[in-house]
Design a protein around this motif. Structure first.
Motif, PDB file in Angstrom:
ATOM      1  N   MET A   1      -7.378  61.449 -51.333  1.00 23.71           N
ATOM      2  CA  MET A   1      -8.343  60.661 -50.593  1.00 23.71           C
ATOM      3  C   MET A   1      -9.670  60.700 -51.353  1.00 23.71           C
ATOM      4  O   MET A   1     -10.166  61.762 -51.702  1.00 23.71           O
ATOM      5  CB  MET A   1      -8.499  61.252 -49.191  1.00 23.71           C
ATOM      6  CG  MET A   1      -9.357  60.418 -48.295  1.00 23.71           C
ATOM      7  SD  MET A   1      -9.500  61.021 -46.598  1.00 23.71           S
ATOM      8  CE  MET A   1      -7.826  61.028 -46.055  1.00 23.71           C
ATOM      9  N   THR A   2     -10.247  59.534 -51.580  1.00 28.48           N
ATOM     10  CA  THR A   2     -11.489  59.459 -52.343  1.00 28.48           C
ATOM     11  C   THR A   2     -12.695  59.754 -51.455  1.00 28.48           C
ATOM     12  O   THR A   2     -12.612  59.720 -50.230  1.00 28.48           O
ATOM     13  CB  THR A   2     -11.673  58.058 -52.949  1.00 28.48           C
ATOM     14  OG1 THR A   2     -11.886  57.122 -51.890  1.00 28.48           O
ATOM     15  CG2 THR A   2     -10.479  57.635 -53.787  1.00 28.48           C
ATOM     16  N   VAL A   3     -13.803  59.999 -52.104  1.00 27.00           N
ATOM     17  CA  VAL A   3     -15.058  60.213 -51.386  1.00 27.00           C
ATOM     18  C   VAL A   3     -15.390  58.978 -50.559  1.00 27.00           C
ATOM     19  O   VAL A   3     -15.812  59.075 -49.407  1.00 27.00           O
ATOM     20  CB  VAL A   3     -16.201  60.523 -52.386  1.00 27.00           C
ATOM     21  CG1 VAL A   3     -17.550  60.521 -51.689  1.00 27.00           C
ATOM     22  CG2 VAL A   3     -15.957  61.842 -53.078  1.00 27.00           C
ATOM     23  N   GLY A   4     -15.180  57.806 -51.130  1.00 29.16           N
ATOM     24  CA  GLY A   4     -15.458  56.562 -50.410  1.00 29.16           C
ATOM     25  C   GLY A   4     -14.641  56.450 -49.134  1.00 29.16           C
ATOM     26  O   GLY A   4     -15.159  56.070 -48.079  1.00 29.16           O
ATOM     27  N   THR A   5     -13.380  56.790 -49.218  1.00 32.04           N
ATOM     28  CA  THR A   5     -12.500  56.739 -48.045  1.00 32.04           C
ATOM     29  C   THR A   5     -12.971  57.718 -46.982  1.00 32.04           C
ATOM     30  O   THR A   5     -13.045  57.376 -45.796  1.00 32.04           O
ATOM     31  CB  THR A   5     -11.045  57.064 -48.447  1.00 32.04           C
ATOM     32  OG1 THR A   5     -10.609  56.126 -49.422  1.00 32.04           O
ATOM     33  CG2 THR A   5     -10.123  57.021 -47.247  1.00 32.04           C
ATOM     34  N   LYS A   6     -13.324  58.916 -47.402  1.00 32.73           N
ATOM     35  CA  LYS A   6     -13.802  59.926 -46.451  1.00 32.73           C
ATOM     36  C   LYS A   6     -15.097  59.487 -45.779  1.00 32.73           C
ATOM     37  O   LYS A   6     -15.281  59.682 -44.575  1.00 32.73           O
ATOM     38  CB  LYS A   6     -14.019  61.262 -47.162  1.00 32.73           C
ATOM     39  CG  LYS A   6     -12.741  61.946 -47.581  1.00 32.73           C
ATOM     40  CD  LYS A   6     -13.053  63.237 -48.317  1.00 32.73           C
ATOM     41  CE  LYS A   6     -11.803  63.880 -48.845  1.00 32.73           C
ATOM     42  NZ  LYS A   6     -12.090  65.113 -49.597  1.00 32.73           N
ATOM     43  N   MET A   7     -15.982  58.883 -46.551  1.00 29.15           N
ATOM     44  CA  MET A   7     -17.249  58.435 -45.980  1.00 29.15           C
ATOM     45  C   MET A   7     -17.022  57.302 -44.978  1.00 29.15           C
ATOM     46  O   MET A   7     -17.659  57.264 -43.924  1.00 29.15           O
ATOM     47  CB  MET A   7     -18.210  58.013 -47.087  1.00 29.15           C
ATOM     48  CG  MET A   7     -18.729  59.207 -47.875  1.00 29.15           C
ATOM     49  SD  MET A   7     -19.838  58.764 -49.222  1.00 29.15           S
ATOM     50  CE  MET A   7     -21.277  58.258 -48.319  1.00 29.15           C
ATOM     51  N   HIS A   8     -16.105  56.404 -45.295  1.00 28.08           N
ATOM     52  CA  HIS A   8     -15.785  55.316 -44.361  1.00 28.08           C
ATOM     53  C   HIS A   8     -15.167  55.875 -43.074  1.00 28.08           C
ATOM     54  O   HIS A   8     -15.470  55.398 -41.981  1.00 28.08           O
ATOM     55  CB  HIS A   8     -14.853  54.291 -45.003  1.00 28.08           C
ATOM     56  CG  HIS A   8     -15.566  53.291 -45.852  1.00 28.08           C
ATOM     57  ND1 HIS A   8     -16.298  52.254 -45.326  1.00 28.08           N
ATOM     58  CD2 HIS A   8     -15.669  53.179 -47.190  1.00 28.08           C
ATOM     59  CE1 HIS A   8     -16.819  51.549 -46.308  1.00 28.08           C
ATOM     60  NE2 HIS A   8     -16.460  52.090 -47.453  1.00 28.08           N
TER      61      HIS A   8
END
Length: 76
Positions: A1-8
C-alpha cells in the motif's frame, strides 16, 4: 500500500467521522451535546482540509500517488 493510498484512506475516514458527528448533532435534542458534536465535526473537517491540501501537494510532486485517477482508469 502506497503512502498516497494510506492518505486517501485516512481522508475518507475523517470525512466519515465528521458526517457521523453531524448526524449525531441532528438526532440529539440535548443542546449541549448538539453543540459538542457540531464543534467536533468542524474540527475534523478542518483537519481533513489540511490533509487534503497535503494529498494534493503530494500528488503534484509524485504523480504515481494519484490514487483515485489510477483507480478510475482501471475500472474503465
Amino acid at each position: 500500500m502506497t503512502v498516497g493510498t494510506k492518505m486517501h484512506q485516512t481522508l475518507t475516514s475523517l470525512e466519515g467521522a465528521a458526517a457521523d458527528l453531524k448526524t449525531y448533532a441532528l438526532e440529539t435534542e440535548d443542546k449541549n451535546a448538539k453543540k459538542q458534536f457540531t464543534d467536533y465535526a468542524n474540527q475534523i473537517e478542518s483537519i481533513a482540509q489540511g490533509l487534503k491540501g497535503r494529498v494534493n501537494y503530494l500528488e503534484s510532486q509524485e504523480p504515481q500517488y494519484k490514487v483515485f485517477q489510477q483507480a478510475q482508469g482501471k475500472m474503465q
